[in-house]
Enzyme design. Structure first.
Site, PDB file in Angstrom:
ATOM      1  N   HIS A  52       0.829  -1.217   0.000  1.00  0.00           N
ATOM      2  CA  HIS A  52       0.000   0.000   0.000  1.00  0.00           C
ATOM      3  C   HIS A  52       0.857   1.258   0.000  1.00  0.00           C
ATOM      4  O   HIS A  52       1.868   1.349   0.687  1.00  0.00           O
ATOM      5  CB  HIS A  52      -1.022  -0.001   1.131  1.00  0.00           C
ATOM      6  CG  HIS A  52      -0.448   0.010   2.515  1.00  0.00           C
ATOM      7  ND1 HIS A  52      -0.091   1.178   3.149  1.00  0.00           N
ATOM      8  CD2 HIS A  52      -0.180  -0.990   3.383  1.00  0.00           C
ATOM      9  CE1 HIS A  52       0.365   0.885   4.360  1.00  0.00           C
ATOM     10  NE2 HIS A  52       0.331  -0.420   4.544  1.00  0.00           N
ATOM     11  N   ASP A  59       6.300   0.486   6.388  1.00  0.00           N
ATOM     12  CA  ASP A  59       4.842   0.361   6.312  1.00  0.00           C
ATOM     13  C   ASP A  59       4.294   1.472   5.445  1.00  0.00           C
ATOM     14  O   ASP A  59       3.880   2.497   5.931  1.00  0.00           O
ATOM     15  CB  ASP A  59       4.257   0.417   7.731  1.00  0.00           C
ATOM     16  CG  ASP A  59       2.771   0.113   7.758  1.00  0.00           C
ATOM     17  OD1 ASP A  59       2.246  -0.377   6.749  1.00  0.00           O
ATOM     18  OD2 ASP A  59       2.139   0.383   8.786  1.00  0.00           O
ATOM     19  N   GLU A 103      -4.781   1.818   2.743  1.00  0.00           N
ATOM     20  CA  GLU A 103      -4.844   0.653   3.617  1.00  0.00           C
ATOM     21  C   GLU A 103      -5.017   1.061   5.070  1.00  0.00           C
ATOM     22  O   GLU A 103      -5.716   0.407   5.832  1.00  0.00           O
ATOM     23  CB  GLU A 103      -3.559  -0.191   3.468  1.00  0.00           C
ATOM     24  CG  GLU A 103      -3.612  -1.553   4.167  1.00  0.00           C
ATOM     25  CD  GLU A 103      -3.115  -1.540   5.609  1.00  0.00           C
ATOM     26  OE1 GLU A 103      -3.250  -2.569   6.278  1.00  0.00           O
ATOM     27  OE2 GLU A 103      -2.621  -0.508   6.093  1.00  0.00           O
ATOM     28  N   GLU A 104      -4.360   2.166   5.455  1.00  0.00           N
ATOM     29  CA  GLU A 104      -4.235   2.482   6.882  1.00  0.00           C
ATOM     30  C   GLU A 104      -5.549   2.853   7.551  1.00  0.00           C
ATOM     31  O   GLU A 104      -5.771   2.531   8.709  1.00  0.00           O
ATOM     32  CB  GLU A 104      -3.225   3.616   7.098  1.00  0.00           C
ATOM     33  CG  GLU A 104      -1.784   3.244   6.776  1.00  0.00           C
ATOM     34  CD  GLU A 104      -1.202   2.174   7.697  1.00  0.00           C
ATOM     35  OE1 GLU A 104      -1.921   1.680   8.577  1.00  0.00           O
ATOM     36  OE2 GLU A 104      -0.030   1.816   7.510  1.00  0.00           O
ATOM     37  N   ASP A 164       3.255  -6.509   3.333  1.00  0.00           N
ATOM     38  CA  ASP A 164       2.888  -5.426   4.254  1.00  0.00           C
ATOM     39  C   ASP A 164       3.271  -5.786   5.684  1.00  0.00           C
ATOM     40  O   ASP A 164       2.543  -5.513   6.632  1.00  0.00           O
ATOM     41  CB  ASP A 164       1.385  -5.099   4.137  1.00  0.00           C
ATOM     42  CG  ASP A 164       1.008  -3.869   4.957  1.00  0.00           C
ATOM     43  OD1 ASP A 164       1.914  -3.074   5.285  1.00  0.00           O
ATOM     44  OD2 ASP A 164      -0.183  -3.719   5.292  1.00  0.00           O
ATOM     45  N   HIS A 214       4.027   2.709  12.433  1.00  0.00           N
ATOM     46  CA  HIS A 214       3.160   3.859  12.757  1.00  0.00           C
ATOM     47  C   HIS A 214       3.831   4.889  13.667  1.00  0.00           C
ATOM     48  O   HIS A 214       3.142   5.711  14.277  1.00  0.00           O
ATOM     49  CB  HIS A 214       1.838   3.402  13.398  1.00  0.00           C
ATOM     50  CG  HIS A 214       1.012   2.495  12.548  1.00  0.00           C
ATOM     51  ND1 HIS A 214      -0.204   1.980  12.976  1.00  0.00           N
ATOM     52  CD2 HIS A 214       1.200   2.015  11.292  1.00  0.00           C
ATOM     53  CE1 HIS A 214      -0.706   1.200  12.016  1.00  0.00           C
ATOM     54  NE2 HIS A 214       0.128   1.197  10.993  1.00  0.00           N
TER      55      HIS A 214
END
Lengths: 486, 486
Positions: free
Chosen positions: A309, A321, A355-356, A383, A452
């Site tokens: 993503h 990520d 995606e997030e 991912d 994140h």
């Protein structure tokens, strides 16, 4: 000088040499005729070796990842950077002389953090509590605080405890900020499992807190690292529930606050904090999935999707990520394009948007595939970070056996784990039509240190680990594209 | 709110969860009677789970490694720091309530770098060559330059080319500094194999250069990283050969110089460099292996050695090489000491002195074992870095099968590779008496980025990766100590 040969030999064996465990760079030449009797293709051992050689020598993928991370940076859905990332990746694919490159429009959510959050313990001379700023980050999707709020803060051990409060107990939390102290369980060997067992604290915690009348919700960041970096991530309000601000504390801040609250509980002296969060949700924005395709030489209507993503959280560069997943997927096309013979089936690289916080790109891709009645035989997602690959998670126990038959081909590349497991969020909607879903499984130890958080930057991606992941994906993709999965 | 459960579930499945591939933290309770009918011991699955739980929660090993790296630092054989390391590790073992802790005296070489090396390309207006300082490090064991020397520098592609020079060609190199440009081969999947295929350039290169009359020898650092950090390591002079100074260039400096020399060759305009190295070899020094022992409950005369080496190169903290191996070996004792029942055989942790430039500690340990007629059934070394463990290298194809029978017990911990391979330099001399030699095999991708260079520091060791290595070692050690290897 013959008499001196022995000490040299001994020393050549010293210093950590593993001469005995050589995985050599050669494979015996061997060609086989394909079923169509038209194309002569090398044996799979040779193809996989050449894929790995190509990936490890002179691949452009790491430099492309650097550009995505350092020259573009964070690319949260709906942001200007997300649009720049779409344009950059389209340019990369356009330059590759593929059979087709295009964008798939999709409306995505647009949440903005605004000015950085602020959180501090209010000092109190009587209680002997020192004023102290805590490291926090708003969770994606959270409402703001509408100015600075002040409130008593109370701890709850786990989401389960919060969920199961009796009515009487619940009263204690009314009008306060609830801090769920639940940590990720370090005993899990795969950190992804520890995360999975704990992520509902972040996704759902604020709703339970709202139900007992709380004013705000804090959690301990979902990581096994002990540091000052809070980790964001999506949270989702119940449609008809009260929306309260939700944020994550760094593990150091969480440890500090937790100890303080234990002491405060004993002393019966409440602790107050000030909290300000400036985030808000804006109207949806038009964005895109980015798609590039290599058509199969014999069964072009059978499609294998490889993807990652393109969106990321806003705190860092989205390197692991999922910048790595995107550039690995592009690299799969390059590696397969460089082979002597193009495989039978079509390979499509898809860089999914959003995606997030919504997986809108994932849903759109599957929706269009269904509309067009496309035949998606398999989809492979990366991912889980750009770390040394260990194998694949195959989300179907029957077709898993087909993939496992190829395991001897993968083992020279240290890909030993071909097991049942989760494919990935972006490919999940394809599963409804029976597509085989597969996830690349890299080593998991470092992933949640950065996931994140503001440390998810290019510098934390190791070039060879990342490229070996791409080569692993290309190897499996080639096998499926050439030999099918029936 | 029931209608809202589904989106939550979907989102809990999002964000990289691998719920399907859980390696859970529980194992079913199960106890077995041992062959002696005296001690009831838990089934191996339970023991291995408890070893891993113990390692992952609250181990002191990472803090001990920090002390060894940050508070002591580099510990080259014969240095004051090496002595401090001996004393520190003895204190650590003394505090553990083991059956015995002692030092084994051994005389070790004492080489000193002296003031940092200096190397620069001499600028030349006519040739349009810019003056430029190159990053170099003297190789361990090298002689110094006795002041600053000036010389033309010439490139040779490989050690083989240097070795096979015809007499006529050899003339060209007389009185010059030879630079062997040979790089490690990035196509090897295990970086240790790439190192093994190239390390004789460092160990023996200066001897070949001396034979053709060269004044000095340079090589490209043995690493796959591209950066400014030169990597040292041992070199050995032939007894009756001429001793010329030998040093390694950082890969960036090597790339720069190589390009310059290609151009110079074409233009027929020689390049000169200045070189100064202040190193020297001093008389041998008394040092020690550090030993701690847990006696077996039933067959104490059968010994299993676990170890790493306590000395390091002088450029950094010897974190991965081999602080991690030392503290992992100490941790093996702690983990096994914490089990419900002590295993049948004796486990001895040995921190070897002088692996890097002589392996004197290794030889001394085997020598004493032989003198005392000790029965060493197996030895396990960790000297390939503190990265996520992938399995074990077993240096005997027959007994390998015994270890492979336990593989299903190891797989929940992602230890999939139990293969024939090199044990380790410190345990090698034990092999002469038939001891089974085994090496811990961690992921190899990052090891040679740091190996013998100034980046081999504590900060580059990941706590969980390091502890999982210790738990892997303890698991295998326990199995061998309880069940034997016949």
């Amino acid at each position: 000088m013959k008499k001196n040969t022995l000490p040299f030999l001994i020393f050549v064996l010293c210093n950590g040499l593993f001469l005995f465990s050589c995985s050599t760079a050669e494979a015996p030449p061997n060609y086989t005729q394909t079923s169509d009797n038209k194309t002569e293709i090398p044996a799979p051992e040779i193809v996989l070796r050449s894929i790995h050689d190509d990936a490890l020598i002179g691949s452009p993928a790491y430099a492309q990842l650097r550009y995505l991370c350092k020259d573009i940076g964070p690319r949260l859905s709906g942001s200007k950077n997300a649009q720049k990332a779409v344009e950059y990746m389209q340019r990369v694919l356009d330059s590759m002389n593929l059979d087709s490159v295009y964008l798939q429009p999709v409306m995505v959510p647009h949440w903005e953090r605004g000015e950085k959050e602020f959180c501090q313990i209010i000092g109190n001379d009587k209680n002997k509590i020192n004023q102290k700023v805590l490291d926090i980050t708003a969770l994606g999707g959270s409402v703001g605080t509408d100015g600075r709020i002040k409130s008593e803060i109370v701890a709850v051990n786990s989401l389960e405890d919060l969920e199961n409060l009796s009515k009487k107990e619940a009263k204690k939390y009314e009008g306060k900020i609830i801090f769920v102290t639940q940590p990720m369980n370090a005993k899990f060997i795969n950190t992804g499992s520890a995360y999975g067992a704990c992520s509902s604290v972040r996704v759902r915690g604020a709703n339970y807190a709202a139900k007992v009348g709380a004013k705000g919700f804090l959690l301990r960041s979902l990581t096994l690292a002990t540091d000052n970096h809070p980790h964001t991530g999506v949270m989702i309000y119940e449609e008809d529930g009260r929306k309260i601000p939700a944020a994550a504390l760094s593990t150091n801040s969480a440890n500090y606050l937790e100890k303080l609250l234990v002491k405060a509980e004993k002393d019966k002296k409440p602790v107050e904090i000030e909290l300000q969060m400036n985030c808000e949700t804006l109207p949806d924005v038009l964005s895109y999935n980015v798609v590039g395709e290599l058509r199969g030489r014999e069964k072009p209507e059978e499609i294998i999707t490889v993807g990652g993503h393109l969106d990321s959280w806003d705190l860092a560069e989205g390197a692991h990520d999922d910048g790595t997943g995107c550039l690995q997927s592009v690299e799969v096309l390059r590696l397969i394009q460089n082979l002597e013979a193009r495989p039978k089936r079509t390979i499509r690289c898809v860089l999914f948007m959003n995606e997030e916080n919504g997986a809108r790109g994932a849903k759109k891709y599957a929706e269009i595939a269904k509309e067009k009645n496309e035949n998606h035989i398999a989809a492979l997602e990366s991912d889980s970070g750009g770390f040394t690959p260990r194998g694949f998670r195959v989300q179907d126990s029957t077709r898993l056996k087909v993939i496992q038959k190829w395991q001897p081909l993968f083992e020279p590349y240290n890909l030993h784990k071909v097991e049942y497991g989760y494919g990935g969020t972006d490919i999940r909607p394809l599963g409804d039509s029976g597509t085989l879903l597969i996830g690349l499984e890299p080593d998991s130890q470092r992933y949640f240190d950065h996931h994140h958080a503001e440390t998810d930057v290019f510098e934390n991606v190791h070039e060879r680990e990342f490229l070996l992941g791409a080569a692993a994906m290309a190897s499996l993709t080639y096998m499926m594209a050439e030999y099918g999965i029936e």
